[in-house]
Design a protein around this motif. Structure first.
Motif, PDB file in Angstrom:
ATOM      1  N   THR A  26      22.308 -28.242  33.539  1.00 57.00           N
ATOM      2  CA  THR A  26      21.778 -29.588  33.675  1.00 57.00           C
ATOM      3  C   THR A  26      22.957 -30.538  33.827  1.00 57.00           C
ATOM      4  OG1 THR A  26      21.765 -29.782  31.277  1.00 57.00           O
ATOM      5  CG2 THR A  26      19.688 -29.178  32.314  1.00 57.00           C
ATOM      6  N   ASP A  27      22.720 -31.650  34.504  1.00 62.76           N
ATOM      7  CA  ASP A  27      23.797 -32.624  34.681  1.00 62.76           C
ATOM      8  C   ASP A  27      24.247 -33.142  33.327  1.00 62.76           C
ATOM      9  OD1 ASP A  27      24.024 -32.432  37.380  1.00 62.76           O
ATOM     10  OD2 ASP A  27      22.571 -34.019  37.785  1.00 62.76           O
ATOM     11  N   ASN A  28      25.534 -33.393  33.239  1.00 60.49           N
ATOM     12  CA  ASN A  28      26.111 -33.968  32.033  1.00 60.49           C
ATOM     13  C   ASN A  28      25.877 -33.126  30.775  1.00 60.49           C
ATOM     14  OD1 ASN A  28      26.971 -36.201  33.553  1.00 60.49           O
ATOM     15  ND2 ASN A  28      24.954 -37.122  33.354  1.00 60.49           N
ATOM     16  N   GLU A  29      25.785 -31.832  30.985  1.00 63.32           N
ATOM     17  CA  GLU A  29      25.676 -30.944  29.833  1.00 63.32           C
ATOM     18  C   GLU A  29      26.961 -31.059  29.023  1.00 63.32           C
ATOM     19  OE1 GLU A  29      25.535 -26.151  28.783  1.00 63.32           O
ATOM     20  OE2 GLU A  29      25.657 -26.823  30.856  1.00 63.32           O
ATOM     21  N   SER A  30      26.826 -31.263  27.727  1.00 63.02           N
ATOM     22  CA  SER A  30      28.046 -31.275  26.929  1.00 63.02           C
ATOM     23  C   SER A  30      28.042 -30.055  26.026  1.00 63.02           C
ATOM     24  CB  SER A  30      28.194 -32.564  26.135  1.00 63.02           C
ATOM     25  OG  SER A  30      27.157 -32.668  25.201  1.00 63.02           O
ATOM     26  N   LEU A  31      29.252 -29.618  25.746  1.00 65.01           N
ATOM     27  CA  LEU A  31      29.409 -28.350  25.052  1.00 65.01           C
ATOM     28  C   LEU A  31      30.618 -28.449  24.123  1.00 65.01           C
ATOM     29  CD1 LEU A  31      27.858 -25.629  25.358  1.00 65.01           C
ATOM     30  CD2 LEU A  31      29.606 -24.936  26.992  1.00 65.01           C
ATOM     31  N   THR A  32      30.492 -27.849  22.962  1.00 63.55           N
ATOM     32  CA  THR A  32      31.630 -27.706  22.054  1.00 63.55           C
ATOM     33  C   THR A  32      31.713 -26.235  21.691  1.00 63.55           C
ATOM     34  OG1 THR A  32      31.404 -29.935  21.148  1.00 63.55           O
ATOM     35  CG2 THR A  32      32.587 -28.336  19.808  1.00 63.55           C
ATOM     36  N   PHE A  33      32.894 -25.670  21.878  1.00 61.93           N
ATOM     37  CA  PHE A  33      33.036 -24.258  21.520  1.00 61.93           C
ATOM     38  C   PHE A  33      34.463 -23.950  21.094  1.00 61.93           C
ATOM     39  CE2 PHE A  33      35.163 -22.994  25.438  1.00 61.93           C
ATOM     40  CZ  PHE A  33      34.662 -23.897  26.383  1.00 61.93           C
ATOM     41  N   THR A  34      34.591 -22.823  20.407  1.00 61.24           N
ATOM     42  CA  THR A  34      35.900 -22.357  19.977  1.00 61.24           C
ATOM     43  C   THR A  34      36.177 -21.035  20.677  1.00 61.24           C
ATOM     44  OG1 THR A  34      34.854 -21.294  18.086  1.00 61.24           O
ATOM     45  CG2 THR A  34      35.827 -23.467  17.709  1.00 61.24           C
ATOM     46  N   GLY A  35      37.432 -20.651  20.668  1.00 56.94           N
ATOM     47  CA  GLY A  35      37.778 -19.398  21.305  1.00 56.94           C
ATOM     48  C   GLY A  35      39.184 -18.992  20.936  1.00 56.94           C
ATOM     49  N   GLY A  36      39.629 -17.905  21.504  1.00 57.25           N
ATOM     50  CA  GLY A  36      40.969 -17.436  21.186  1.00 57.25           C
ATOM     51  C   GLY A  36      41.349 -16.238  22.032  1.00 57.25           C
ATOM     52  N   CYS A  37      42.560 -15.769  21.779  1.00 55.05           N
ATOM     53  CA  CYS A  37      43.137 -14.685  22.569  1.00 55.05           C
ATOM     54  C   CYS A  37      42.813 -13.321  21.959  1.00 55.05           C
ATOM     55  CB  CYS A  37      44.640 -14.880  22.673  1.00 55.05           C
ATOM     56  SG  CYS A  37      45.466 -14.660  21.085  1.00 55.05           S
ATOM     57  N   TYR A  38      43.264 -12.308  22.619  1.00 48.57           N
ATOM     58  CA  TYR A  38      43.042 -10.912  22.220  1.00 48.57           C
ATOM     59  C   TYR A  38      43.649 -10.589  20.856  1.00 48.57           C
ATOM     60  CZ  TYR A  38      43.599  -5.784  22.724  1.00 48.57           C
ATOM     61  OH  TYR A  38      43.593  -4.438  22.559  1.00 48.57           O
ATOM     62  N   CYS A  39      44.865 -11.070  20.574  1.00 51.11           N
ATOM     63  CA  CYS A  39      45.539 -10.691  19.332  1.00 51.11           C
ATOM     64  C   CYS A  39      45.196 -11.618  18.166  1.00 51.11           C
ATOM     65  CB  CYS A  39      47.059 -10.628  19.524  1.00 51.11           C
ATOM     66  SG  CYS A  39      47.883 -12.238  19.570  1.00 51.11           S
ATOM     67  N   GLY A  40      44.579 -12.749  18.442  1.00 50.64           N
ATOM     68  CA  GLY A  40      44.160 -13.641  17.359  1.00 50.64           C
ATOM     69  C   GLY A  40      45.154 -14.722  16.997  1.00 50.64           C
ATOM     70  N   GLU A  41      46.329 -14.701  17.631  1.00 48.87           N
ATOM     71  CA  GLU A  41      47.371 -15.682  17.303  1.00 48.87           C
ATOM     72  C   GLU A  41      47.028 -17.076  17.805  1.00 48.87           C
ATOM     73  OE1 GLU A  41      51.458 -14.164  17.747  1.00 48.87           O
ATOM     74  OE2 GLU A  41      51.881 -16.071  18.756  1.00 48.87           O
ATOM     75  N   LEU A  42      46.371 -17.113  18.955  1.00 47.19           N
ATOM     76  CA  LEU A  42      46.043 -18.385  19.598  1.00 47.19           C
ATOM     77  C   LEU A  42      44.565 -18.686  19.406  1.00 47.19           C
ATOM     78  CD1 LEU A  42      47.916 -20.170  21.316  1.00 47.19           C
ATOM     79  CD2 LEU A  42      46.935 -19.106  23.335  1.00 47.19           C
ATOM     80  N   ARG A  43      44.275 -19.887  18.874  1.00 50.11           N
ATOM     81  CA  ARG A  43      42.891 -20.323  18.688  1.00 50.11           C
ATOM     82  C   ARG A  43      42.757 -21.709  19.299  1.00 50.11           C
ATOM     83  NH1 ARG A  43      39.055 -17.493  17.997  1.00 50.11           N
ATOM     84  NH2 ARG A  43      37.985 -19.156  16.900  1.00 50.11           N
ATOM     85  N   TYR A  44      41.612 -21.984  19.916  1.00 51.96           N
ATOM     86  CA  TYR A  44      41.424 -23.302  20.512  1.00 51.96           C
ATOM     87  C   TYR A  44      40.025 -23.830  20.254  1.00 51.96           C
ATOM     88  CZ  TYR A  44      38.761 -21.059  24.293  1.00 51.96           C
ATOM     89  OH  TYR A  44      37.824 -20.348  25.006  1.00 51.96           O
ATOM     90  N   ALA A  81      37.288 -26.534  22.374  1.00 55.72           N
ATOM     91  CA  ALA A  81      37.036 -27.325  23.577  1.00 55.72           C
ATOM     92  C   ALA A  81      35.743 -28.085  23.376  1.00 55.72           C
ATOM     93  CB  ALA A  81      36.942 -26.434  24.805  1.00 55.72           C
ATOM     94  N   SER A  82      35.763 -29.334  23.810  1.00 58.56           N
ATOM     95  CA  SER A  82      34.599 -30.178  23.607  1.00 58.56           C
ATOM     96  C   SER A  82      34.514 -31.215  24.723  1.00 58.56           C
ATOM     97  CB  SER A  82      34.738 -30.869  22.244  1.00 58.56           C
ATOM     98  OG  SER A  82      33.591 -31.624  21.969  1.00 58.56           O
ATOM     99  N   GLY A  83      33.303 -31.487  25.182  1.00 56.16           N
ATOM    100  CA  GLY A  83      33.138 -32.518  26.202  1.00 56.16           C
ATOM    101  C   GLY A  83      32.071 -32.144  27.206  1.00 56.16           C
TER     102      GLY A  83
END
Ligand SMILES: [Zn+2]
Ligand SMILES: [Zn+2]
Length: 143
Positions: free
Chosen positions: A2-20, A22-24
């Motif tokens: 849908t237009d202007n769908e907003s989403l907030t989610f978390t994620g990361g890499c394979y080894c777990g060192e990097l976590r992020y 994202a929102s918007g």
């Protein structure tokens, strides 16, 4: 999508060192066939979710960036320095946008599927695409 769908989610890499986090507003959901996505995916197209760069931040660790020197428009990929997982791609062609790799999302079901196929000029016969999906030879924003 849908237009202007907003989403907030978390994620990361394979080894777990990097976590992020994202929102918007979701800018696009794409299946990218460019030769670089094929390099990093192992030969197939890559699923991307375009999110505003100002809504993206690392909650743990920090990424390294590899710059694509072959492309006409400067672009780079952010990756985990320990395991090499690519978190997102970004380009000067679309400033303020990060194209996050869907596979790095904690909950990939939030994605719901692509709504366009990109860089279809780089597609091979073994890259099957849903015929319902609009297919752009390049990024539609640069055409
Ligand atoms: Zn890692
Ligand atoms: Zn690509």
């Amino acid at each position: 999508m849908t237009d202007n769908e907003s989403l907030t989610f978390t994620g990361g890499c394979y080894c777990g060192e990097l976590r992020y986090k994202a929102s918007g507003t979701v800018l696009f959901k794409a299946l990218c066939h460019c030769e670089y996505c094929q390099i990093f995916s192992g030969g197939m197209a890559a699923l991307l979710v375009g999110m505003p760069a100002d809504g993206f931040s690392y909650s743990q660790g920090d990424a390294k960036k590899s710059v694509n020197k072959h492309s006409d428009s400067p672009s780079y990929r952010a990756f985990c320095p320990s395991c090499g997982t690519h978190i997102y791609a970004a380009s000067d062609m679309s400033p303020g946008v990060v194209s996050i790799k869907v596979g790095t999302m904690d909950d990939t079901s939030l994605y719901g599927g692509p709504n366009m196929a990109l860089q279809c000029q780089d597609r091979h016969s073994y890259h099957t695409v849903d015929p319902e999906l609009p297919c752009f030879d390049q990024w539609p924003w640069s055409e």
